[in-house]
Write a protein that holds these residues in place. Structure first.
Motif, PDB file in Angstrom:
ATOM      1  N   TYR A 190    -108.083  48.086 -73.586  1.00 49.41           N
ATOM      2  CA  TYR A 190    -108.033  47.554 -74.953  1.00 49.41           C
ATOM      3  C   TYR A 190    -107.553  48.562 -75.994  1.00 49.41           C
ATOM      4  CZ  TYR A 190    -110.928  44.359 -72.322  1.00 49.41           C
ATOM      5  OH  TYR A 190    -111.392  43.516 -71.349  1.00 49.41           O
ATOM      6  N   GLN A 207    -107.041  43.302 -82.228  1.00 51.02           N
ATOM      7  CA  GLN A 207    -108.228  42.576 -82.669  1.00 51.02           C
ATOM      8  C   GLN A 207    -109.272  43.587 -83.115  1.00 51.02           C
ATOM      9  OE1 GLN A 207    -109.259  40.172 -79.144  1.00 51.02           O
ATOM     10  NE2 GLN A 207    -108.561  38.348 -80.223  1.00 51.02           N
ATOM     11  N   ASP A 208    -110.056  43.205 -84.134  1.00 47.47           N
ATOM     12  CA  ASP A 208    -111.134  44.077 -84.583  1.00 47.47           C
ATOM     13  C   ASP A 208    -112.216  44.157 -83.506  1.00 47.47           C
ATOM     14  OD1 ASP A 208    -109.912  44.505 -87.004  1.00 47.47           O
ATOM     15  OD2 ASP A 208    -110.979  42.876 -88.010  1.00 47.47           O
ATOM     16  N   SER A 231    -108.332  47.398 -83.119  1.00 42.30           N
ATOM     17  CA  SER A 231    -107.112  47.718 -83.866  1.00 42.30           C
ATOM     18  C   SER A 231    -107.280  48.980 -84.711  1.00 42.30           C
ATOM     19  CB  SER A 231    -106.706  46.543 -84.752  1.00 42.30           C
ATOM     20  OG  SER A 231    -107.769  46.170 -85.613  1.00 42.30           O
ATOM     21  N   ARG A 276    -106.486  38.225 -72.410  1.00 43.15           N
ATOM     22  CA  ARG A 276    -106.790  38.705 -73.769  1.00 43.15           C
ATOM     23  C   ARG A 276    -105.950  39.929 -74.112  1.00 43.15           C
ATOM     24  NH1 ARG A 276    -112.979  39.196 -75.972  1.00 43.15           N
ATOM     25  NH2 ARG A 276    -112.535  39.833 -78.122  1.00 43.15           N
ATOM     26  N   HIS A 324    -103.017  39.474 -77.100  1.00 40.93           N
ATOM     27  CA  HIS A 324    -103.353  40.107 -78.379  1.00 40.93           C
ATOM     28  C   HIS A 324    -102.917  41.573 -78.399  1.00 40.93           C
ATOM     29  CE1 HIS A 324    -105.675  36.605 -79.653  1.00 40.93           C
ATOM     30  NE2 HIS A 324    -106.143  36.562 -78.423  1.00 40.93           N
TER      31      HIS A 324
END
Length: 208
Positions: free
Chosen positions: A130, A135-136, A139, A190, A194
């Motif tokens: 990730y 995404q928060d 990010s 995911r 994203h």
């Protein structure tokens, strides 16, 4: 994946990337089963004074995941200590020595104080799912990276690799498929859906 070809591409880009702080931080991101760990260590062997830092050392323990109802989702973004991970990255960027936790997959636990980034280290290759997620809170990592690399692997290939991985941990084929399809593959979607901006994308055959 052609590991040697991919390692050459990444090592060449690292050589072209200036160091902003105490060290150069390289994000090597990709879905579960994309080959991040293998590639990270091959690249580190080609880059002078480089070390590998796996994100997996920041897995939350089962004792926290179970009461939160997240045990079956272990490995999803919300099952990591993001705050601790980001704070550790900031230290790695600026401090002479940082001690890191490492995840033991055979026991499904993180081991504190298991690796060391020393003053001799100039480049840290951070590998994890990730690192480039748009995404928060993930990010918020984007300002730490000097170079971002993403491994792009087709879902059907990821499924094959992930089932093989769980079989290697002594699951039967049905159990391995359930593990892969119930958690790993949703996490892979995911990551792919994203993905934030990256400097270099490498496909599963080692092509940019």
């Amino acid at each position: 994946m052609d590991v040697q070809k991919s390692a050459t591409l990444v090592a060449d880009r690292i050589a072209e990337t200036p160091i902003r702080g105490r060290r150069r931080l390289v994000a090597l991101a990709g879905a579960p089963g994309s080959g991040k760990s293998t590639l990270a260590h091959v690249v580190a062997a080609r880059v002078p004074n480089a070390a590998v830092m796996p994100m997996d050392g920041f897995h939350l323990d089962d004792r926290l995941l179970r009461p939160a109802g997240l045990l079956l989702r272990k490995g999803a973004p919300e099952t990591f200590d993001f705050g601790g991970f980001r704070a550790c990255l900031a230290r790695v960027a600026e401090e002479d020595e940082v001690i890191l936790p490492v995840f033991d997959r055979t026991r499904e636990i993180a081991i504190a104080g298991a690796e060391r980034i020393g003053p001799e280290t100039e480049t840290v290759i951070v590998e994890g799912n990730y690192l480039c997620l748009a995404q928060d809170p993930w990010s918020a990592l984007s300002d730490l990276w000097d170079l971002t690399v993403y491994l792009s692997v087709p879902m059907e290939e990821l499924e094959r690799r992930l089932i093989e991985r769980w079989v290697s941990y002594e699951y039967d084929h049905a159990g391995a498929r359930e593990k892969a399809m119930g958690n790993d593959i949703p996490n892979a979607h995911r990551v792919a859906e994203h993905l934030g901006p990256v400097d270099l994308t490498i496909d599963w055959e080692g092509h940019p």
